[in-house]
Design an enzyme around this catalytic site. Structure first.
Site, PDB file in Angstrom:
ATOM      1  N   LEU A  29       0.803  -1.232   0.000  1.00 42.83           N
ATOM      2  CA  LEU A  29       0.000   0.000   0.000  1.00 42.83           C
ATOM      3  C   LEU A  29       0.833   1.277   0.000  1.00 42.83           C
ATOM      4  O   LEU A  29       0.376   2.317   0.450  1.00 42.83           O
ATOM      5  CB  LEU A  29      -0.949   0.027   1.210  1.00 42.83           C
ATOM      6  CG  LEU A  29      -1.806  -1.225   1.446  1.00 42.83           C
ATOM      7  CD1 LEU A  29      -2.684  -1.040   2.669  1.00 42.83           C
ATOM      8  CD2 LEU A  29      -2.644  -1.546   0.222  1.00 42.83           C
ATOM      9  N   CYS A  30       2.058   1.215  -0.507  1.00 41.57           N
ATOM     10  CA  CYS A  30       2.939   2.393  -0.525  1.00 41.57           C
ATOM     11  C   CYS A  30       3.110   2.985   0.871  1.00 41.57           C
ATOM     12  O   CYS A  30       3.149   4.203   1.050  1.00 41.57           O
ATOM     13  CB  CYS A  30       2.408   3.460  -1.481  1.00 41.57           C
ATOM     14  SG  CYS A  30       2.426   2.976  -3.204  1.00 41.57           S
TER      15      CYS A  30
END
Length: 510
Positions: free
Chosen positions: A401-402
């Site tokens: 999810l960065c």
């Protein structure tokens, strides 16, 4: 909390693309309304718009539209144009990068420092972390909210403090974690500005509001409490257009004037032969920072998006209450799913559950990050969950999810384990390795939006209760949250109250 029943009434009409589907990735991008696209199309068909840098009638029309929508956007965030300006960018990442580049250029112009100090929170998005590469290693990652509070209260820690009180500093954090949905204190920006600590006097605040602004009101009505710089993404709020912005507090805007690069439209005069000189535009902040031709068609679409959003939902407060109701229903449903041996099916990631409570829009957004567990305590691969959900018409997101800091802290992944996973072939954003020695490398994320419904939530809970994964037979004891019929207050106000009781269902084999 108040469920907005009107969403059930207009969703099939305004969001026909969602029929028969369960979309739960609003943190990635929410869905655009049909009337938004229709309204934008009518404007494009009935008007002739030209490049705003020209002086023809079509160009002037575009320029006037951009100016009026700039003011409308500031009003949407309750930001007085006397105290704030807004710079349109490609997305929130571009807005964050712009601030970092300006601080880098400011520091490089100083013979005393040639760098700046940068502090960021562990829950920051990759785009926020990236600024640290501009600082010549003069950066610090805050590992908790308490550490930020101690820093703001002048707790002496050489690892945090800038090397000199004379160098510029930038403190950046997300208003809401894009991983877990927990909301961080917005009071930090005011505390930093009011601090008498010498190093704080030269340190500015940058708020990454990309996740926060999706389902809550950004309120800049008090300029003294507002961040110096705020990054937003409009497709996360409205679904369309693909556009971002940097909201700038004018009293802090002089920092951005140190940027070295200039693009078309940002200068008044330029020489290239015999002598290199440039005169930059300085009438407004955005004049000097919006490089090249503005995405004026997207900005026109933004004006349509704001109008449709207000017409459908009334206010961001109503959206906040709606998504808070749904997120609490989702959370309660998930924590009451168990295997027959009592092992919880879902591990939900939130490191301070006593503070960040689902149903409280101040501390928690409409996002749940989790992993599914086997009856023996082993973890189901996150990409496997996404794949099976996708086959069922349920759309969510899985992976890192960065958010490397979130993954490291919530999953207890050490740097050497990240490197080991990399060596084994794991890559962010690709179908990689879900588990390393039984430890997950990512999570599953479900996020809700303004047009989410009770049916969406219950469909996902039914999916969790009924689905079987390869080599896994889930024997689940299901406890469902009872549904209560809508309670109508007057003729226009509609709410649904959260049932306090849980109904226990017998064991079922799937």
């Amino acid at each position: 909390m108040a469920y907005n029943e009107s969403v059930d009434d207009f969703r099939d009409v305004e969001y026909p693309m969602m029929k028969g589907k369960t979309y739960l990735d609003h943190a990635g991008s929410t869905i655009y309304a049909k009337s938004l696209i229709e309204g934008f199309s009518r404007k494009m068909i009935s008007n002739l718009y030209g490049n705003p840098h020209s002086t023809s009638d079509p160009s002037q029309l575009s320029g006037h539209m951009v100016d009026s929508i700039r003011e409308k956007t500031l009003a949407f965030f309750k930001a007085d144009p006397e105290h704030f300006d807004i710079v349109f960018t490609a997305n929130a990442t571009a807005a964050i990068k712009l601030v970092g580049e300006c601080f880098r250029d400011l520091a490089s112009a100083s013979p005393m420092s040639s760098t700046f100090w940068y502090g960021y929170h562990k829950d920051a998005h990759t785009s926020v972390v990236g600024i640290r590469e501009m600082t010549k290693d003069n950066h610090h990652c805050f590992t908790s909210d308490d550490e930020v509070e101690r820093w703001l209260n002048n707790f002496q820690n050489p690892a945090i403090a800038p090397s000199s009180s004379t160098i510029p500093g930038l403190f950046c954090y997300p208003g809401q974690s894009n991983m877990t949905g927990r909301r961080l204190p917005l009071s930090w920006t005011r505390k930093l500005r009011q601090s008498n600590v010498p190093s704080h006097q030269n340190t500015y605040s940058l708020l990454d509001a990309a996740a926060l602004a999706t389902t809550t009101q950004l309120d800049f009505s008090n300029p003294d409490a507002a961040p110096d710089f705020t990054a937003v993404s409009f497709y996360k709020i409205f679904g369309f257009p693909d556009l971002g912005a940097l909201v700038v507090r004018k009293e802090s805007g002089h920092i951005l004037g140190w940027r070295k690069y200039f693009g078309g439209g940002t200068i008044s005069s330029l020489t290239v032969l015999h002598e290199a000189s440039v005169q930059r535009k300085d009438a407004t902040l955005h004049d000097a920072l919006e490089d090249g031709t503005l995405p004026f068609h997207n900005i026109i679409a933004l004006g349509c998006a704001i109008d449709v959003h207000v017409k459908l939902y009334g206010s961001m407060k109503a959206i906040s209450q709606h998504t808070s109701f749904l997120s609490r229903r989702l959370y309660l449903g998930m924590i009451n799913l168990h295997h027959s041996n009592g092992t919880p099916l879902c591990v939900i990631y939130n490191d301070i559950p006593d503070i960040c409570e689902y149903g409280d829009p101040v501390t928690q957004g409409g996002t749940v990050a989790f992993n599914l567990m086997k009856a023996d305590g082993g973890c189901v691969g996150h990409s496997q969950v996404e794949k099976v959900a996708n086959e069922k018409g349920i759309f969510l997101r899985s992976g890192g999810l960065c958010n490397a800091g979130g993954i490291a802290s919530y999953l207890h992944v050490e740097p050497w384990q990240f490197k080991r996973a990399w060596s084994a072939g794991h890559r962010c954003g690709e179908e990689g390795i879900d588990l390393v020695n039984g430890k997950p490398t990512g999570v599953v994320r479900v996020s809700l939006g303004a047009m989410s419904t009770i049916v969406d939530v219950d469909t996902f809970l039914d999916f969790l209760a009924d689905v079987s994964f390869p080599d896994l037979r889930i024997l689940i004891q299901r406890q469902k949250v009872m549904k209560q019929s809508a309670t109508r207050i007057g003729k226009t106000s509609k709410t649904v109250a959260m049932a306090p009781n849980l109904l226990r269902f017998p064991h079922s084999n799937h």
